[in-house]
Structures are given as C-alpha cells and as structure tokens.
Design a protein around this motif. Sequence first.
Motif, short mmCIF file in Angstrom:
data_model
loop_
_atom_site.label_atom_id
_atom_site.label_comp_id
_atom_site.label_asym_id
_atom_site.label_seq_id
_atom_site.Cartn_x
_atom_site.Cartn_y
_atom_site.Cartn_z
N ARG A 44 0.86 -1.18 0.00
CA ARG A 44 0.00 0.00 0.00
C ARG A 44 0.90 1.23 0.00
O ARG A 44 1.73 1.42 0.88
N ALA A 45 0.75 2.06 -1.01
CA ALA A 45 1.55 3.28 -1.15
C ALA A 45 1.10 4.32 -0.12
O ALA A 45 0.06 4.17 0.53
N ARG A 49 -3.11 3.74 -2.32
CA ARG A 49 -3.27 2.82 -3.46
C ARG A 49 -2.53 1.51 -3.20
O ARG A 49 -1.49 1.51 -2.55
N VAL A 51 -0.23 -1.08 -4.88
CA VAL A 51 0.64 -1.09 -6.06
C VAL A 51 1.61 -2.26 -5.96
O VAL A 51 1.83 -2.82 -4.89
N ALA A 53 5.19 -3.55 -5.84
CA ALA A 53 6.57 -3.15 -5.56
C ALA A 53 7.49 -4.15 -6.25
O ALA A 53 7.31 -5.37 -6.11
N PRO A 67 8.76 8.44 1.44
CA PRO A 67 8.11 8.02 0.19
C PRO A 67 8.29 9.09 -0.88
O PRO A 67 8.23 10.29 -0.61
N LEU A 82 7.99 3.72 -2.52
CA LEU A 82 6.53 3.75 -2.40
C LEU A 82 6.09 3.83 -0.95
O LEU A 82 5.19 4.59 -0.60
N ALA A 83 6.68 3.01 -0.11
CA ALA A 83 6.32 2.93 1.31
C ALA A 83 7.57 2.67 2.12
O ALA A 83 8.48 1.97 1.67
N SER A 101 9.82 -0.17 0.27
CA SER A 101 9.23 -0.84 -0.89
C SER A 101 9.35 0.10 -2.07
O SER A 101 8.95 1.27 -1.99
N CYS A 102 9.89 -0.40 -3.18
CA CYS A 102 10.17 0.43 -4.35
C CYS A 102 9.35 0.01 -5.56
O CYS A 102 9.09 -1.17 -5.75
N GLU A 103 8.97 1.00 -6.39
CA GLU A 103 8.21 0.65 -7.60
C GLU A 103 9.11 0.18 -8.71
O GLU A 103 10.28 0.27 -8.67
#
Length: 103
Positions: A44-45, A49, A51, A53, A67, A82-83, A101-103
């Motif tokens: 959860r971003a 949202r 998403v 990762a 973030p 992201l988080a 956590s990375c996109e």
Amino acid sequence: MPGWLLRHRITVEAYAGDTAYGPSYDAPVCDVPALVDEAPRMVRAADGREVLATATVIAAPDLYCPPGSRITLSDGRTTTALAVAHHTAPGLPVPANTEVSCE
C-alpha cells in the motif's frame, strides 16, 4: 541490522517536496549499505493505493528515505520509494532496520 548482512550498495536521493518544475530531491547519499530483494509484492503506497513493488530494500534503522525518494539500486536501476517502514523492538534481541518498498 548487522552490517555484514547488508551486501548491496545503493544511492538514495531523499524526496524534498514538489516545486513548480516537478519533484525536488536532496543531494544523493551514495554507497548506502543495504539488502535488496527484487521479488515483486503488493504494498500500500503512501496515498493508499495498492501497487506492485518490484524491489524491497532493507537498510540501517537511521536511513532517511521518505516516500517519493529516488533510489538507484546496486544493478544501476533507478526506482522510487513507495512505502517506508521502520522496524524497531526496544529491549528485545532483534535487529532494528528500515524497509523501503520500491516501484
């Protein structure tokens, strides 16, 4: 987190906010010890949202990476945080760390 477990080196450019020209970042912090797991997972971003990762970074508990920060992984790929979760357990014999956590 014991330093010998942090086998990768990353570069972190902390998100500093938005400007009229787009996002702004602090100066890059290079050679940050980390453990990078490139297994995809749902997170959860910061905006709520759900998403996917593509990478999770484990680093020392004092890592400053809000973030939106830009991260260059050890393989040269640039991604966005992201988080961020800070794991601590005062008084317990477990290692403290920061999970990004990375996109």
